[in-house]
Enzyme design. Structure first.
Site, mmCIF file in Angstrom:
data_model
loop_
_atom_site.group_PDB
_atom_site.id
_atom_site.type_symbol
_atom_site.label_atom_id
_atom_site.label_comp_id
_atom_site.label_asym_id
_atom_site.label_seq_id
_atom_site.Cartn_x
_atom_site.Cartn_y
_atom_site.Cartn_z
ATOM 1 N N LYS A 121 -4.893 5.555 19.404
ATOM 2 C CA LYS A 121 -6.326 5.276 19.432
ATOM 3 C C LYS A 121 -6.876 5.480 18.026
ATOM 4 O O LYS A 121 -6.659 6.549 17.433
ATOM 5 C CB LYS A 121 -6.951 6.272 20.404
ATOM 6 C CG LYS A 121 -8.376 6.045 20.733
ATOM 7 C CD LYS A 121 -8.715 6.980 21.884
ATOM 8 C CE LYS A 121 -10.163 6.934 22.236
ATOM 9 N NZ LYS A 121 -10.467 7.855 23.326
ATOM 10 N N LYS A 127 0.176 1.529 0.629
ATOM 11 C CA LYS A 127 -0.077 0.458 1.574
ATOM 12 C C LYS A 127 -1.344 -0.308 1.179
ATOM 13 O O LYS A 127 -2.140 0.264 0.441
ATOM 14 C CB LYS A 127 -0.213 1.038 2.981
ATOM 15 C CG LYS A 127 -1.505 1.833 3.203
ATOM 16 C CD LYS A 127 -1.836 1.868 4.650
ATOM 17 C CE LYS A 127 -3.265 1.699 4.945
ATOM 18 N NZ LYS A 127 -4.227 2.662 4.542
ATOM 19 N N HIS A 140 -0.159 5.147 9.524
ATOM 20 C CA HIS A 140 -0.400 6.585 9.690
ATOM 21 C C HIS A 140 -0.031 7.073 11.099
ATOM 22 O O HIS A 140 0.717 8.027 11.262
ATOM 23 C CB HIS A 140 -1.872 6.930 9.421
ATOM 24 C CG HIS A 140 -2.363 6.525 8.059
ATOM 25 N ND1 HIS A 140 -1.547 6.475 6.965
ATOM 26 C CD2 HIS A 140 -3.598 6.159 7.611
ATOM 27 C CE1 HIS A 140 -2.243 6.100 5.901
ATOM 28 N NE2 HIS A 140 -3.491 5.891 6.267
ATOM 29 N N GLY A 183 -4.039 0.983 -12.754
ATOM 30 C CA GLY A 183 -5.248 0.850 -11.944
ATOM 31 C C GLY A 183 -6.101 2.086 -12.142
ATOM 32 O O GLY A 183 -6.776 2.558 -11.224
ATOM 33 N N ALA A 184 -6.050 2.623 -13.382
ATOM 34 C CA ALA A 184 -6.653 3.933 -13.668
ATOM 35 C C ALA A 184 -8.161 3.957 -13.477
ATOM 36 O O ALA A 184 -8.737 5.021 -13.297
ATOM 37 C CB ALA A 184 -6.314 4.349 -15.086
ATOM 38 N N LYS A 189 -3.368 24.255 26.302
ATOM 39 C CA LYS A 189 -4.237 24.491 27.452
ATOM 40 C C LYS A 189 -3.389 24.991 28.612
ATOM 41 O O LYS A 189 -2.426 24.341 29.015
ATOM 42 C CB LYS A 189 -4.936 23.199 27.854
ATOM 43 C CG LYS A 189 -5.905 22.705 26.810
ATOM 44 C CD LYS A 189 -6.768 21.619 27.387
ATOM 45 C CE LYS A 189 -7.812 21.195 26.378
ATOM 46 N NZ LYS A 189 -8.756 20.229 26.939
ATOM 47 N N ARG A 240 -7.187 -2.924 -16.896
ATOM 48 C CA ARG A 240 -7.614 -4.069 -17.717
ATOM 49 C C ARG A 240 -8.797 -3.738 -18.619
ATOM 50 O O ARG A 240 -8.882 -4.223 -19.738
ATOM 51 C CB ARG A 240 -7.962 -5.253 -16.812
ATOM 52 C CG ARG A 240 -6.718 -5.992 -16.350
ATOM 53 C CD ARG A 240 -7.066 -7.107 -15.436
ATOM 54 N NE ARG A 240 -7.842 -6.610 -14.309
ATOM 55 C CZ ARG A 240 -7.880 -7.193 -13.118
ATOM 56 N NH1 ARG A 240 -7.213 -8.299 -12.905
ATOM 57 N NH2 ARG A 240 -8.584 -6.702 -12.137
#
Ligand code: BG6
Length: 480
Positions: free
Chosen positions: A329, A154, A246, A12-13, A376, A47
């Protein structure tokens, strides 16, 4: 095992991932002396019918544009060759094998072995044919040993079933120690620091549990939308793109028990145990959003139900974390770009300063931008009065480690694949449980049972998410 001829094959270069991440990471490794020019050859495969020089020029353009690329580009590009072919027919892979073998013969491998690293910078739909072709035509054949490894990115499927199908297909061709599933968040400096932070600091040991921690937030925000990737993104959405991989990986490192040792299998065993402890996600603890203008992308259907924003509460059923909400989130097209972990502690019992209440202790680990950790604390406001104020103990990496260049995630992870260290890669059983957690929710979204709330691009996301955070117990604290 670590000497001898090394062939890195980027399949997939000519694609985006190869251009933006793989080749720059290889170049950085080369610049730092990790890829020796008398041992290493890099092969691009795709390709498109182009020459070695055409591929080199494409890569050069990107490397010289990017800010930190300086000298050494031409020498590096001399290591790069190109082979063209399809992804499902023998001819191309036979030609690739011949090119690799030629390099192996011309390199002095008398002392060493031949190592072949296949990096699939490709969509997962072609993983099965590509792996089949590699297995049939391109495996390392050296009598002196060596290895063949494959690196995959992924999305590993769309849900539990499709992911398992993909795992079974690849697993029938390669053994688990040969398969490197990249989650590039595991290569980030502050993610790698989590184990040290938690298990090398006595002060955190007694505090890191349900008795002291009220809630944990893991946040990913981006200030741009899908930017030309609408076609891909619309198929997957923010939960599959960011949260299921992630953020969940980060959560595992925050929540897992201490591994027996730093051996990759010991660490990954603990991650699997955490993943197995999740309770099902409740619909009323999920807020989905979609930014206005998302469907203007011509590759996105007008009636798309795909979320570009999600906030949800995950709950663990184990001795350490029962009752502590883990708030995930993630959103695109928000008002800032940031990834951080916020660990909020419980209120002090019997607070004698209650009239001047300042908020809670919070420990924040900022993964990006500007890596930092800060705590904190409530302190006395300097002056004659006995007033309290919230202040910060601050470790900012750019100030503290001025002379240190923080490596790019991909650089570090590719080096691990060459060294054979799987600690920072996702194991098959880990992936399976990660899909088990999210698949029921994802199916409800795919069926249209749950709908995203529109939000303005450049905003904080839907207000309903703030209300969910508050219900989960998060208290906004105010600094000085
Ligand atoms: C990728 C996602 O995995 O991570 C992208 O597909 C996202 O949508 C990217 O933009 C974020 O990575 P980083 O390292 O910039 O936080």
């Amino acid at each position: 095992n670590e000497t001898g001829c090394l062939s890195i094959i980027v399949l997939g270069a000519s694609g985006d991932l190869a251009k933006k991440k793989t080749f720059p990471a290889l170049f950085n490794l080369y610049r730092q002396g990790f890829l020796q020019s008398n041992e290493v050859h890099i092969f691009g495969y795709a390709r498109t019918k182009i020459s070695d020089d055409e591929l080199r020029n494409r890569i050069r353009g990107y490397l010289t544009e990017s800010a930190d690329a300086k000298e050494g580009v031409s020498e590096f590009l001399q290591l790069v060759k190109y082979v063209s072919g399809t992804y499902d027919e023998p001819e191309g892979f036979q030609a690739l094998d011949a090119a690799i073998a030629e390099h192996e013969i011309s390199t002095n491998t008398a002392e060493g072995t031949s190592r072949r690293l296949f990096y699939l910078a490709l969509p997962p739909s072609v993983y099965p044919p590509v792996c089949t072709m590699i297995k049939a035509h391109c495996m390392n054949k050296s009598d002196l040993g060596g290895w063949t490894r494959i690196v995959v990115e992924k999305p590993f499927g769309k849900d539990l079933e499709s992911s398992e199908e993909l795992s079974t297909q690849i697993g029938s061709l390669f053994d688990e120690p040969q398969i490197y599933r990249i989650d590039h968040y595991l290569g980030k400096e502050l993610v790698q620091n989590l184990l040290v932070l938690r298990f090398a600091n006595r002060m955190f040991v007694p505090l890191w549990n349900r008795d002291h921690i009220d809630n944990v937030q893991i946040v990913f925000r981006e200030d741009f939308g899908t930017d030309g990737r609408g076609g891909y993104f619309n198929e997957y959405g923010i939960i599959r793109d960011i949260i299921q991989n992630h953020l969940l990986q980060v959560l595992c490192l925050v929540a897992m028990e201490k591994p027996v040792s730093l051996k990759p299998e010991h660490i990954r065993d603990e991650k699997v145990k955490v993943l197995q402890s999740f309770l099902p996600i409740e619909d009323d603890e999920v807020v989905l959003g979609q930014y206005e203008g998302y469907t203007d992308d011509p590759t996105v259907p007008d009636n798309s139900n795909t979320p570009t924003f999600a906030t949800m509460v995950l709950r663990l059923h184990n001795g350490r974390w029962e009752g502590v909400p883990f708030i995930m989130k993630a959103g695109k097209a928000l008002n800032s770009k940031k990834a951080e972990i916020r660990i909020q502690f419980k209120d002090v019992p019997g607070d004698i300063f209650r009239s001047k209440k300042q908020g809670r202790n919070e420990f924040v680990i900022r993964l990006q931008p500007s890596e930092a950790m800060y705590m904190k604390l409530t302190v006395k406001q300097p002056g004659l009065e006995m007033q309290t104020v919230q202040s910060e103990l601050d470790l900012s990496y750019t100030q503290r480690y001025q002379a240190t260049v923080i490596p790019e995630a991909y650089e570090r992870l590719i080096l691990d694949t060459i060294r054979g260290d799987q600690q920072h890669f996702v194991r098959r059983d880990e992936l399976k449980v990660a899909w088990e957690i999210f698949t029921p929710l994802l199916h409800r979204i795919d069926n249209g049972e749950l709908k995203p709330i529109p939000y303005k691009a450049g905003s904080r996301g839907p207000e309903e998410a703030d209300a969910l955070l508050e219900r989960a117990g998060y208290v906004q604290t105010h600094g000085y």
